[in-house]
Design an enzyme around this catalytic site. Structure first.
Site, PDB file in Angstrom:
ATOM      1  N   ASN A  11       0.477  -1.025  -0.023  1.00  0.00           N
ATOM      2  CA  ASN A  11       0.075  -0.327   0.156  1.00  0.00           C
ATOM      3  C   ASN A  11       0.519   1.486   0.090  1.00  0.00           C
ATOM      4  OD1 ASN A  11      -1.908   2.036   0.582  1.00  0.00           O
ATOM      5  ND2 ASN A  11      -2.518   1.266   2.138  1.00  0.00           N
ATOM      6  N   ARG A  74      -2.314  -2.383  -3.182  1.00  0.00           N
ATOM      7  CA  ARG A  74      -3.845  -0.890  -3.362  1.00  0.00           C
ATOM      8  C   ARG A  74      -3.572  -0.202  -3.958  1.00  0.00           C
ATOM      9  NH1 ARG A  74      -5.337   3.444   1.041  1.00  0.00           N
ATOM     10  NH2 ARG A  74      -6.703   3.514   0.676  1.00  0.00           N
ATOM     11  N   HIS A 163     -12.843   3.507  -0.124  1.00  0.00           N
ATOM     12  CA  HIS A 163     -12.418   2.271   0.745  1.00  0.00           C
ATOM     13  C   HIS A 163     -12.391   1.676   1.094  1.00  0.00           C
ATOM     14  CE1 HIS A 163     -12.117   5.907   4.481  1.00  0.00           C
ATOM     15  NE2 HIS A 163     -10.856   5.774   3.985  1.00  0.00           N
ATOM     16  N   GLY A 193     -12.073   5.726   9.912  1.00  0.00           N
ATOM     17  CA  GLY A 193     -10.336   5.789  10.697  1.00  0.00           C
ATOM     18  C   GLY A 193      -9.871   6.437  10.874  1.00  0.00           C
ATOM     19  N   ARG A 224      -9.643  15.773   7.546  1.00  0.00           N
ATOM     20  CA  ARG A 224     -10.375  16.909   6.437  1.00  0.00           C
ATOM     21  C   ARG A 224     -12.276  16.631   6.892  1.00  0.00           C
ATOM     22  NH1 ARG A 224      -9.880  10.771   3.291  1.00  0.00           N
ATOM     23  NH2 ARG A 224      -7.985  10.932   3.850  1.00  0.00           N
ATOM     24  N   VAL A 317     -11.126   3.815  15.014  1.00  0.00           N
ATOM     25  CA  VAL A 317     -12.183   4.294  15.504  1.00  0.00           C
ATOM     26  C   VAL A 317     -13.526   3.721  15.512  1.00  0.00           C
ATOM     27  CG1 VAL A 317     -14.333   6.773  16.333  1.00  0.00           C
ATOM     28  CG2 VAL A 317     -11.509   7.029  15.010  1.00  0.00           C
ATOM     29  N   GLU A 319     -13.879   0.850  15.756  1.00  0.00           N
ATOM     30  CA  GLU A 319     -13.554  -0.601  16.810  1.00  0.00           C
ATOM     31  C   GLU A 319     -13.208   0.062  17.928  1.00  0.00           C
ATOM     32  OE1 GLU A 319     -10.147  -2.997  13.863  1.00  0.00           O
ATOM     33  OE2 GLU A 319     -11.493  -2.206  12.100  1.00  0.00           O
ATOM     34  N   GLU A 369      -8.019  -4.660   5.310  1.00  0.00           N
ATOM     35  CA  GLU A 369      -7.734  -4.691   3.745  1.00  0.00           C
ATOM     36  C   GLU A 369      -6.620  -5.417   3.192  1.00  0.00           C
ATOM     37  OE1 GLU A 369      -8.509  -0.176   5.230  1.00  0.00           O
ATOM     38  OE2 GLU A 369      -8.835  -0.130   3.551  1.00  0.00           O
TER      39      GLU A 369
HETATM   40  P1  ADP Z   1      -6.304   4.777   8.759  1.00  0.00           P
HETATM   41  O1  ADP Z   1      -6.989   5.479   8.639  1.00  0.00           O
HETATM   42  O2  ADP Z   1      -4.907   5.501   9.367  1.00  0.00           O
HETATM   43  O3  ADP Z   1      -5.897   3.074   8.444  1.00  0.00           O
HETATM   44  P2  ADP Z   1      -7.219   3.608  11.662  1.00  0.00           P
HETATM   45  O4  ADP Z   1      -8.076   2.180  11.355  1.00  0.00           O
HETATM   46  O5  ADP Z   1      -5.890   2.736  11.482  1.00  0.00           O
HETATM   47  O6  ADP Z   1      -6.873   4.956  10.152  1.00  0.00           O
HETATM   48  O7  ADP Z   1      -7.401   4.769  13.014  1.00  0.00           O
HETATM   49  C1  ADP Z   1      -7.188   5.754  12.459  1.00  0.00           C
HETATM   50  C2  ADP Z   1      -7.574   6.395  13.858  1.00  0.00           C
HETATM   51  O8  ADP Z   1      -8.410   5.495  15.096  1.00  0.00           O
HETATM   52  C3  ADP Z   1      -6.947   7.140  14.930  1.00  0.00           C
HETATM   53  O9  ADP Z   1      -7.419   8.595  15.363  1.00  0.00           O
HETATM   54  C4  ADP Z   1      -6.328   6.356  16.651  1.00  0.00           C
HETATM   55  O10 ADP Z   1      -6.379   7.372  17.158  1.00  0.00           O
HETATM   56  C5  ADP Z   1      -7.980   5.804  16.472  1.00  0.00           C
HETATM   57  N1  ADP Z   1      -7.606   4.684  17.291  1.00  0.00           N
HETATM   58  C6  ADP Z   1      -7.259   3.819  17.152  1.00  0.00           C
HETATM   59  N2  ADP Z   1      -6.969   2.901  17.971  1.00  0.00           N
HETATM   60  C7  ADP Z   1      -7.796   3.506  18.975  1.00  0.00           C
HETATM   61  C8  ADP Z   1      -7.682   2.965  20.416  1.00  0.00           C
HETATM   62  N3  ADP Z   1      -7.586   2.371  20.661  1.00  0.00           N
HETATM   63  N4  ADP Z   1      -8.925   4.648  21.400  1.00  0.00           N
HETATM   64  C9  ADP Z   1      -9.266   5.385  20.701  1.00  0.00           C
HETATM   65  N5  ADP Z   1      -8.490   5.397  19.529  1.00  0.00           N
HETATM   66  C10 ADP Z   1      -7.690   4.555  18.456  1.00  0.00           C
END
Ligand code: ADP
Length: 381
Positions: A11, A74, A163, A193, A224, A317, A319, A369
């Protein structure tokens, strides 16, 4: 240990490359990692150097690279042309490059990743999996912007959605978790995310999504803005003399949670909000705007689908932040949606968090993904 074969998933972003070596049969990752800050003045001067570093790490890991039977890439924008995993040829590379017009930040990086990896792994199929592909099925009423038809046609302006690999994977896993036939299930997927998007999926087919021509439309994201009155841009041009590059930077990098609160990471946002004070107030407003937008989309997609069997939360977020799930769906008992406060705070993996009485089942479904891309690439082996 005999290994029937592995898929290397790449990716390549504008300044980073994520890689994962996946066993598509077992559905597990053998190895994963990332190279960051490419071309930002550090030791990794460009994507070619980044991929060389990754190649070296793979060799050093002791994994038998002869087991790599395919490489899955990707690719962000597939335009109107690509809507299925595609075996990469020179012609496909040129077409992806041409689509950089629609995704200037993403597709050029994807192309460089593909070109270097094809040299590193010359004897295996390379397969492109497009972020837009799952939304190729959007009905024209959902895909069409209400602007001058001639202009839209000439410049390829429509809603493409992004996505897609995640939305497709999560809607499929949702059906699996419920033991239901995907063809019978209506699902809302909320991918939250750093980037965030929502989709409405009817019988396994995407019928609406929140991102548009670019990944800027829709939900409030880390940096964004998501939806905004286009008139704001004209106003800032006239009143503040902001040109197109500045406006692009404003909406893509200095807006969303970061614009409102100073931080784009959701963990930090929650900490600031809890700490209170002036920055806590800003964080609280950012949180409220984020939740409000999410609720509007859930409401819209309830109407788009008519009947909703499942709502699935996914990505960082979605999850990991129970408050977001609870607040996004609070007070919807009248619509047959009720999150169970206890279930919402426990468990891992794909799980149900709604009450037994909830007509719509609410779930957390971790996205993957890379596994979806690996499986798509494996089809070509
Ligand atoms: P990306 O879009 O970069 O793939 P992710 O799906 O990993 O992103 O999501 C990133 C976001 O998820 C960030 O804002 C991060 O703070 C939040 N995040 C990840 N784990 C946790 C957690 N345990 N508690 C709160 N927020 C989290």
């Amino acid at each position: 240990m005999t290994n029937p074969g592995l898929v290397l998933v790449l990716n390549s972003g504008s300044s980073s490359i994520k890689y994962r070596l996946v066993d598509p049969g077992a559905g597990t990752a053998v190895l994963s990692g990332h190279v960051e800050q490419i071309g930002e003045g550090g030791p990794v001067v460009d994507h070619a150097a980044g991929l060389r570093l990754i190649h070296r790490r793979l060799i050093d890991s002791g994994v038998d690279l002869a087991a790599v039977r395919a490489v899955g890439h990707r690719v962000v924008h597939g335009g109107s042309r690509f809507f299925a995993p595609t075996l990469i040829t020179d012609a496909v590379v040129s077409e992806v490059q041409r689509l950089a017009e629609l995704a200037p930040l993403h597709n050029p990086a994807n192309v460089i990743g593909i070109e270097v990896a094809r040299k590193d792994f010359p004897d295996v199929p390379h397969v492109a999996v497009f972020d837009t592909a799952f939304f190729h099925s959007l009905p024209s009423a959902a895909a069409t912007y209400a602007i001058d038809h001639g202009v839209a046609t000439r410049y390829g302006i429509r809603r493409y959605g992004f996505h897609g690999t995640s939305h497709q994977y999560v809607s499929g896993e949702t059906a699996a978790a419920l033991g239901r036939d995907p063809a019978e299930l209506n699902t809302i997927v909320l991918h939250l995310g750093n980037g965030a998007s929502a989709s409405a999926v009817r019988g396994g087919v995407a019928v609406e999504t929140s991102m548009g021509l670019t990944p800027l439309e829709g939900l409030v994201m880390g940096t964004r803005s998501g939806d905004i009155d286009a008139g704001v841009l004209f106003h800032l041009d006239r009143a503040a003399g902001m040109g197109v590059e500045q406006l692009d930077e404003l909406l893509n990098r200095r807006s969303g949670l970061k614009g409102l609160s100073g931080v784009n990471d959701f963990r930090e946002l929650l900490q600031r909000r809890a700490a209170g004070g002036a920055s806590g107030e800003a964080a609280a407003l950012a949180y409220d705007v984020y939740i409000h937008r999410l609720r509007k989309y859930v409401g819209a997609y309830l109407a788009v689908l008519g009947r909703v069997d499942a709502i699935a939360f996914t990505a960082g977020v979605g999850e990991h932040v129970p408050d977001v799930r609870a607040d996004a769906l609070a007070g919807l008992d009248g619509l047959g949606i009720a999150v169970d406060p206890h279930r919402n705070r426990i468990g891992t993996g794909a799980r149900i968090i709604s009450t037994d009485a909830s007509r719509t089942t609410v779930l957390v479904v971790p996205t993957n993904e890379e596994l979806a891309i690996a499986r798509a690439a494996w089809e070509f082996v």
